[in-house]
Design a protein around this motif. Structure first.
Motif, mmCIF file in Angstrom:
data_model
loop_
_atom_site.group_PDB
_atom_site.id
_atom_site.type_symbol
_atom_site.label_atom_id
_atom_site.label_comp_id
_atom_site.label_asym_id
_atom_site.label_seq_id
_atom_site.Cartn_x
_atom_site.Cartn_y
_atom_site.Cartn_z
ATOM 1 N N GLU A 178 0.846 -1.179 -0.013
ATOM 2 C CA GLU A 178 0.091 0.322 -0.473
ATOM 3 C C GLU A 178 1.090 1.338 -0.157
ATOM 4 N N TRP A 179 0.491 2.212 -0.691
ATOM 5 C CA TRP A 179 1.536 3.152 -0.368
ATOM 6 C C TRP A 179 1.042 3.955 0.559
ATOM 7 N N PRO A 180 2.192 5.212 0.853
ATOM 8 C CA PRO A 180 1.449 6.174 2.394
ATOM 9 C C PRO A 180 0.095 6.222 2.302
ATOM 10 N N THR A 181 -0.187 6.516 2.527
ATOM 11 C CA THR A 181 -1.987 6.294 3.479
ATOM 12 C C THR A 181 -2.060 7.508 4.099
ATOM 13 N N SER A 182 -3.400 8.434 4.121
ATOM 14 C CA SER A 182 -3.995 8.868 5.685
ATOM 15 C C SER A 182 -3.370 10.780 5.080
ATOM 16 N N HIS A 183 -1.738 10.996 5.639
ATOM 17 C CA HIS A 183 -1.295 12.233 5.687
ATOM 18 C C HIS A 183 -0.591 12.757 3.607
ATOM 19 N N PHE A 184 -1.314 11.232 2.735
ATOM 20 C CA PHE A 184 -0.791 11.397 2.076
ATOM 21 C C PHE A 184 -1.718 10.948 0.547
ATOM 22 N N PRO A 185 -2.988 11.529 0.712
ATOM 23 C CA PRO A 185 -3.360 11.257 -0.363
ATOM 24 C C PRO A 185 -2.962 11.190 -1.774
ATOM 25 N N LYS A 186 -2.347 11.950 -2.177
ATOM 26 C CA LYS A 186 -2.330 12.306 -3.359
ATOM 27 C C LYS A 186 -1.052 11.712 -4.239
ATOM 28 N N ILE A 187 0.023 11.357 -2.587
ATOM 29 C CA ILE A 187 0.872 10.134 -3.785
ATOM 30 C C ILE A 187 0.350 8.785 -3.395
ATOM 31 N N ARG A 188 -0.164 8.675 -2.983
ATOM 32 C CA ARG A 188 -1.042 7.469 -2.961
ATOM 33 C C ARG A 188 -1.513 6.987 -4.077
ATOM 34 N N GLN A 189 -2.508 8.201 -4.612
ATOM 35 C CA GLN A 189 -3.217 8.319 -6.041
ATOM 36 C C GLN A 189 -2.163 8.092 -6.977
ATOM 37 N N SER A 190 -1.549 8.830 -7.114
ATOM 38 C CA SER A 190 -0.531 8.993 -8.476
ATOM 39 C C SER A 190 0.468 7.615 -8.167
ATOM 40 N N GLY A 191 0.922 6.695 -6.739
ATOM 41 C CA GLY A 191 1.561 5.737 -6.771
ATOM 42 C C GLY A 191 1.393 4.526 -7.322
ATOM 43 N N LYS A 192 -0.081 4.291 -7.328
ATOM 44 C CA LYS A 192 -1.151 3.991 -7.701
ATOM 45 C C LYS A 192 -0.886 3.653 -9.140
ATOM 46 N N LEU A 193 -0.989 4.699 -9.942
ATOM 47 C CA LEU A 193 -1.391 4.713 -11.414
ATOM 48 C C LEU A 193 0.103 4.667 -11.615
ATOM 49 N N PHE A 194 0.790 5.045 -11.056
ATOM 50 C CA PHE A 194 2.192 4.755 -11.585
ATOM 51 C C PHE A 194 2.544 2.665 -11.646
ATOM 52 N N THR A 195 1.621 2.177 -10.861
ATOM 53 C CA THR A 195 1.756 1.150 -10.467
ATOM 54 C C THR A 195 1.007 0.089 -11.780
ATOM 55 N N GLU A 196 0.155 0.843 -12.059
ATOM 56 C CA GLU A 196 -0.722 0.184 -12.733
ATOM 57 C C GLU A 196 0.132 0.050 -14.459
ATOM 58 N N ILE A 197 0.562 1.220 -14.971
ATOM 59 C CA ILE A 197 1.155 1.551 -15.895
ATOM 60 C C ILE A 197 2.574 0.654 -15.943
ATOM 61 N N TRP A 198 3.025 0.266 -14.854
ATOM 62 C CA TRP A 198 4.224 -0.188 -14.942
ATOM 63 C C TRP A 198 3.803 -2.075 -14.844
ATOM 64 N N ARG A 199 2.883 -2.326 -14.116
ATOM 65 C CA ARG A 199 2.410 -3.215 -14.710
ATOM 66 C C ARG A 199 2.283 -4.097 -16.417
ATOM 67 N N ASP A 200 1.216 -2.848 -16.975
ATOM 68 C CA ASP A 200 1.455 -3.206 -18.076
ATOM 69 C C ASP A 200 2.434 -3.307 -18.891
ATOM 70 N N LEU A 201 3.683 -2.598 -18.671
ATOM 71 C CA LEU A 201 4.511 -2.094 -19.611
ATOM 72 C C LEU A 201 5.323 -3.651 -19.340
ATOM 73 N N VAL A 202 5.276 -3.912 -18.077
ATOM 74 C CA VAL A 202 6.242 -5.247 -17.980
ATOM 75 C C VAL A 202 5.112 -6.714 -18.843
ATOM 76 N N GLY A 203 3.830 -6.761 -18.779
ATOM 77 C CA GLY A 203 3.014 -7.427 -18.807
ATOM 78 C C GLY A 203 3.168 -8.069 -20.591
ATOM 79 N N VAL A 204 3.372 -6.754 -21.243
ATOM 80 C CA VAL A 204 3.350 -6.236 -22.599
ATOM 81 C C VAL A 204 4.891 -6.915 -23.328
ATOM 82 N N ILE A 205 6.527 -6.573 -22.548
ATOM 83 C CA ILE A 205 7.449 -7.075 -22.537
ATOM 84 C C ILE A 205 7.759 -8.528 -22.333
ATOM 85 N N ASP A 206 6.612 -9.251 -20.739
ATOM 86 C CA ASP A 206 7.164 -10.855 -21.398
ATOM 87 C C ASP A 206 5.854 -10.658 -22.259
ATOM 88 N N ARG A 207 4.915 -10.861 -22.771
ATOM 89 C CA ARG A 207 4.659 -11.727 -23.853
ATOM 90 C C ARG A 207 5.002 -11.097 -25.358
#
Length: 330
Positions: A178-207
């Protein structure tokens, strides 16, 4: 000095000068100095002074101490500009290492005693978030971002095998925490966005990647059109598929870099105003193009994209976008 060490130093010093009886506040706002409603940025007045000198011949120098230890939190004391100059006068002979260590300890202890529990909780949350961000930087190799992404932004995308293994592990790490929560909601939100794109890139390369025909330590986007006996229709189909996957990887890198820049800006906004101040924005290099030139970019999301709540459309919509773009190529 790492972001984690910087947060510890400023947090435990209470943003105040550690010199006895000074207690000067070391952050301010521009509006305290100028009458301008748009002057809303912060001003840093403090100096992260070295106790044992940073160099081998500075005040209280000790060349036997490793450079990493000289730059660490334990060897820093937060001071105003005046008292930083005072302790370093005459090459620091009036203020020994032992005296400054005790000055730092007493000041930080006094700050700790004066803080109420909510403040201490916020300080501890900031330190945890800083460690998390530092770990994120290391796992995605942010320091060499332009270098490793440039191999994927060529007409023939490639990547080192050991790097891909590390990045696959990073995808697991990002997805399981879990990305840092409560005190840092914007960091958490942008971290989740980064995680999604990172996962998709790794998936495409793997395939879509396979062994490189020449460089054994690398693998590359598979060129199925070069693996078959001549068949005009099949060659064109596989060639179009290759171009599509190449464009998809390029689009993913652009989105990933934009999300990295967004996350860095959120860290500056919520955690550390000086974060990556010297490094600046994350950049990428694409090429060579048809004119054998390289292009440099620093992708960021526009305000309206951020306002939509979904600046990255997801892998399925991104595939559709790439397909539409390819269809309208000249």
């Amino acid at each position: 000095m790492s972001i984690s060490d910087r947060k510890r130093l400023w947090g435990r010093s209470g943003n105040r000068c550690a010199f006895p009886e000074c207690d000067r506040r070391l952050t301010s706002d521009m509006q305290e100095y100028v009458n301008d409603a748009e002057a809303d940025q912060g001003v840093t007045l403090g100096e992260e002074a070295h106790i044992i000198a940073e160099s081998g011949n500075g005040p209280r120098a000790n060349p036997k101490i490793p450079q990493q230890q000289r730059d660490a939190y334990e060897n820093r004391i937060l001071l105003c500009e005046e008292h930083h100059k005072v302790i370093d006068t005459s090459n620091g002979r009036f203020f020994s290492v032992e005296v400054l260590m005790e000055m730092k300890r007493e000041h930080e202890s006094a700050v700790s005693r004066s803080m109420d529990k909510p403040s201490k909780d916020a300080e501890e949350a900031a330190e945890r978030a800083a460690r998390f961000v530092a770990d994120w930087e290391q796992r995605i190799d942010l320091e060499h971002w332009d270098s490793w992404t440039s191999w994927l932004l060529t007409p023939s995308p490639t990547m080192e095998r050991d790097r891909f293994d590390r990045f696959s592990q990073a995808a697991i790490w990002l997805g399981s925490r879990e990305w840092p929560t409560s005190h840092f909601p914007k960091i958490r939100q942008s971290g989740k966005l980064f995680t999604e794109i990172w996962r998709d890139l790794v998936g495409v390369i793997d395939r879509e990647f396979s062994d490189h025909r020449i460089l054994r330590e690398r693998f590359c986007l598979r060129e199925k059109h070069k693996e078959i006996e001549w068949d005009e229709d099949l060659y064109k189909r596989y060639g179009d598929e290759y171009d599509f996957n190449c464009d998809l990887i390029h689009e993913l890198i652009f989105h990933l870099t934009a999300s990295a820049n967004l996350l860095c800006s959120r860290v500056r906004e919520e955690l550390d105003a000086n974060y990556r101040f010297d490094a600046g924005k994350v950049v990428i290099t694409r090429g060579p193009n048809e004119q054998l030139r390289f292009e440099h970019f620093s992708p960021t999301y526009e305000s309206k994209q951020l306002a939509s709540g979904a600046p990255y459309p997801g892998i399925d919509e991104l595939r559709a976008h790439v397909a539409r773009s390819a269809h309208h190529r000249p």
